[in-house]
Write a protein that holds these residues in place. Structure first.
Motif, short mmCIF file in Angstrom:
data_model
loop_
_atom_site.label_atom_id
_atom_site.label_comp_id
_atom_site.label_asym_id
_atom_site.label_seq_id
_atom_site.Cartn_x
_atom_site.Cartn_y
_atom_site.Cartn_z
N LEU A 175 35.12 47.01 53.96
CA LEU A 175 34.11 47.07 55.01
C LEU A 175 32.68 47.21 54.45
N SER A 176 32.57 47.17 53.13
CA SER A 176 31.26 47.43 52.53
C SER A 176 30.52 46.14 52.20
N SER A 177 29.21 46.29 52.03
CA SER A 177 28.41 45.12 51.68
C SER A 177 28.51 44.86 50.18
N GLY B 141 27.06 50.10 54.01
CA GLY B 141 26.59 48.81 54.51
C GLY B 141 27.66 48.16 55.36
N LEU B 142 28.18 48.97 56.30
CA LEU B 142 29.31 48.57 57.14
C LEU B 142 29.17 47.16 57.72
N ASN B 143 30.17 46.34 57.44
CA ASN B 143 30.20 45.01 58.06
C ASN B 143 31.62 44.46 58.03
N PHE B 144 31.87 43.48 58.89
CA PHE B 144 33.23 42.93 59.01
C PHE B 144 33.32 41.52 58.46
N GLU B 145 32.32 41.18 57.63
CA GLU B 145 32.27 39.82 57.09
C GLU B 145 33.57 39.43 56.39
N TYR C 183 36.62 40.40 56.80
CA TYR C 183 37.72 40.10 57.72
C TYR C 183 37.47 38.78 58.44
N LYS C 184 36.20 38.59 58.85
CA LYS C 184 35.87 37.32 59.52
C LYS C 184 36.16 36.16 58.60
N SER C 185 35.75 36.30 57.35
CA SER C 185 35.86 35.12 56.48
C SER C 185 37.31 34.83 56.08
N SER D 282 35.42 42.67 48.35
CA SER D 282 35.65 43.08 49.74
C SER D 282 36.69 42.19 50.40
#
Lengths: 302, 289
Positions: B39-41, B56-60, B62-64, B254
């Motif tokens: 979940l980190s950048s 740097g929470l993000n779901f990139e 998982y999306k990718s 990630s």
């Protein structure tokens, strides 16, 4: 009841009919490959079937006995197996003994559930996580080393760390699971025994040594003998995943040698001979440890 | 039972509980760490700022991974292998275990010996491999399913389970005119949920986690997800687009984390519910086969 069984004898064919498919499976996928081991004594030619074309006697056995790679693999297999046995045999027992002393029932159940989890995780995931944790650039261990002003260590490539990593991963994955057997045997101990021990003035630590351990000793013995029987069967997949050219001097075991020489280099007969050799040692270990167990404890696995 | 609270028993309690807390931490922490990474950048990862909380929470990630066709395909393959493999396996195991649980059946001992021997001596890697290619199963999905359909250990577990079901119900059903197929289907199986759950769980976990057989028998479009993961871990194949060469390594971390979480979660979510069955199963299985 006897009469009834006789009356239904004409129905027994149904039971035999059920067996047809599974039995075929056993013949084709278990016994044909066993028979396929004759390839160890025969020359293989591509496209001429899985059993080879001509007899060459013990040629491949003589070859690998002279092969230094075989002896390295043999030595590595033995060392790793023994190390694993010495460390990972007692740990589940200690864990079971301690878990049994947990007073809070819910906490106990919770620990148990969590401790089973690693057994269900794929070796690929386990290795992926470990290589992340031990990574030289972003792994947490090396970050801590960096903060202490120490150089990063490439743990996964260092031959010195291979055995430790393998054994600790086994501890992590199977401690909770293996403890099930011991816990079952502990819970079958009658509370009267503990009560008597308490009256005699034994505290809880003394109870472990004078009641619990002596009572589960037969189980411990059987498990020990079983483990000796399985001595050569290391976690092949795990080792294959941990294997790198730089740690190969310690990580190449018999199974990985068979894989490399057989499937990667396609020396089928040669690899089959090594595989058969390992299999025969395995079966000797199992049968002798089993008969030892029968003699000593009256328990056996078959 | 009375226990006296002496200083040494209090100390003992503390040690025991610390040991248990250590166990919990060591089982969970690796996953928490990986979860945090997923979940980190990329910047936070490369600057070594991630410990146990995502930075740097993000779901990139998982999306990718879900837009990445190879991952999606591999996940689908694994689902197919797991569901189909478990069904085939249970079918064959039940068909064999039921007659083998009837000790009065002639030949029972011989069949049991056939099963037990195959537990201790196997064909080994090469003979198995050559057989599969000789049968033209290589590069077909069957290579993942058929050769591993019956695990002898699971079979013995099932036999012991069937043996523990009382014979009397069966006798009554035979008098009522039911044949053995009917008894198995209508009476034994409904009584065997615990056994089926245990063996089913073991089998499903085996198929879900299998990668090696995919490696030696399959082509890449048929790879199971564990083999996909193994390939991105050891760098055999790359994940995601080659956005920026600098970012690739850290995006990789990630994404690896996300793949680990997504492939492990189904099993972690299921096994606690089957715990009461498989704990019993281990016991039944450990009794002499």
């Amino acid at each position: 009841m006897k009469k009834l069984k006789k009356a239904n004898k004409h129905q027994y064919w149904q039971l035999y009919a059920m067996m047809v498919l599974p039995l075929l499976y056993f013949i084709i996928f278990k016994y044909v490959p066993m028979f396929g081991n004759i390839l160890a004594f025969r020359r293989y030619r591509p496209g001429m079937g899985p059993f080879g074309t001509e007899w060459v006697g013990l040629r491949y056995f003589k070859l690998f006995f002279k092969d230094a790679a075989f002896w390295t693999a043999f030595k590595n297999t033995l060392i790793l197996s023994l190390l694993n046995l010495i460390i990972n045999f007692p740990i589940p027992i200690i864990f079971a003994l301690f878990l049994n002393e947990v007073r809070n029932r819910y906490f106990k159940k919770f620990v148990q559930t969590i401790s089973y989890m690693p057994r269900f995780i794929s070796t690929v995931v386990v290795i992926a996580i470990v290589s992340e944790l031990l990574s030289p650039s972003t792994g947490i261990l090396n970050i801590i080393r960096g903060k202490m002003g120490l150089d990063a260590i490439y743990y996964m490539n260092e031959p010195d760390y291979f055995r430790t990593i393998y054994v600790l991963l086994d501890t992590w994955q199977y401690t909770g699971w293996t403890a099930i057997i011991y816990l079952a045997s502990i819970t079958s101990i009658s509370p009267d025994m503990y009560e008597a021990a308490t009256i005699d003035g034994a505290n809880r630590i003394q109870q472990i040594f004078y009641v619990t351990i002596p009572t589960i000793l037969p189980t411990i013995m059987v498990m020990l003998i079983l483990n000796i029987g399985r001595l050569l069967s290391l976690g092949f997949e795990k080792i294959l995943l941990l294997y790198t050219p730089t740690n190969s001097q310690v990580s190449d075991i018999l199974d990985t040698l068979v894989y490399r020489t057989g499937l990667a280099n396609q020396n089928y007969s040669y690899a089959t001979a090594i595989g058969l050799f390992t299999g025969i040692i395995g079966i000797i270990l199992v049968t002798s440890s089993n008969s030892l167990s029968k003699k000593l404890t009256g328990q056996s696995i078959y | 039972m009375k226990t006296y609270k002496t200083r040494s028993t209090v100390l003992f309690d503390i040690i025991v509980n610390l040991f248990m807390i250590f166990t919990i931490i060591s089982c969970l922490v690796p996953f928490i760490y990986i979860f945090a990474l997923s979940l980190s950048s990329p910047e936070a990862i490369i600057n070594n700022e991630v410990f146990f909380l995502p930075k740097g929470l993000n779901f990139e990630a998982y999306k990718s991974i879900f837009t990445y066709p190879n991952f999606f395909n591999a996940y689908k393959n694994t689902l197919i292998y797991t569901i189909l493999g478990t069904l085939i396996s249970l079918f064959l195991i039940v068909l064999f275990a039921y007659p083998l649980s009837k000790t009065y059946l002639k030949g029972n001992k011989v069949f049991m010996k056939i099963v037990v021997f195959s537990m201790f001596f196997t064909g080994g890697l090469i003979p198995n491999y050559l057989l599969i290619s000789y049968l033209h199963l290589t590069n077909t999905r069957w290579a993942m399913l058929i050769p591993f359909a019956i695990n002898p250990f699971n079979l013995i577990l099932m036999i012991n389970f069937f043996k523990s079901i009382s014979n009397e119900i069966e006798e009554a059903a035979l008098i009522d005119g039911l044949n053995y197929f009917g008894i198995l289907w209508k009476i034994i199986l409904p009584l065997s949920q615990a056994g089926l759950a245990t063996v089913g769980l073991y089998t499903a976990v085996f198929f879900w986690n299998d990668w090696f057989n995919g490696l030696i028998y399959l082509k890449s479009s048929q790879f199971p997800v564990m083999l996909f993961l193994r390939n991105i871990v050891n760098g055999t194949s790359m994940v995601g687009d080659a956005a920026g060469a600098v970012d690739k390594a850290t995006i990789g971390i990630s994404i690896k984390g996300a793949v680990i979480i997504v492939t492990t979660l189904p099993i972690i979510a299921i096994y606690p519910f089957l715990q009461k069955y498989f704990v019993k199963g281990v016991m039944i299985g450990s009794v002499k086969g």
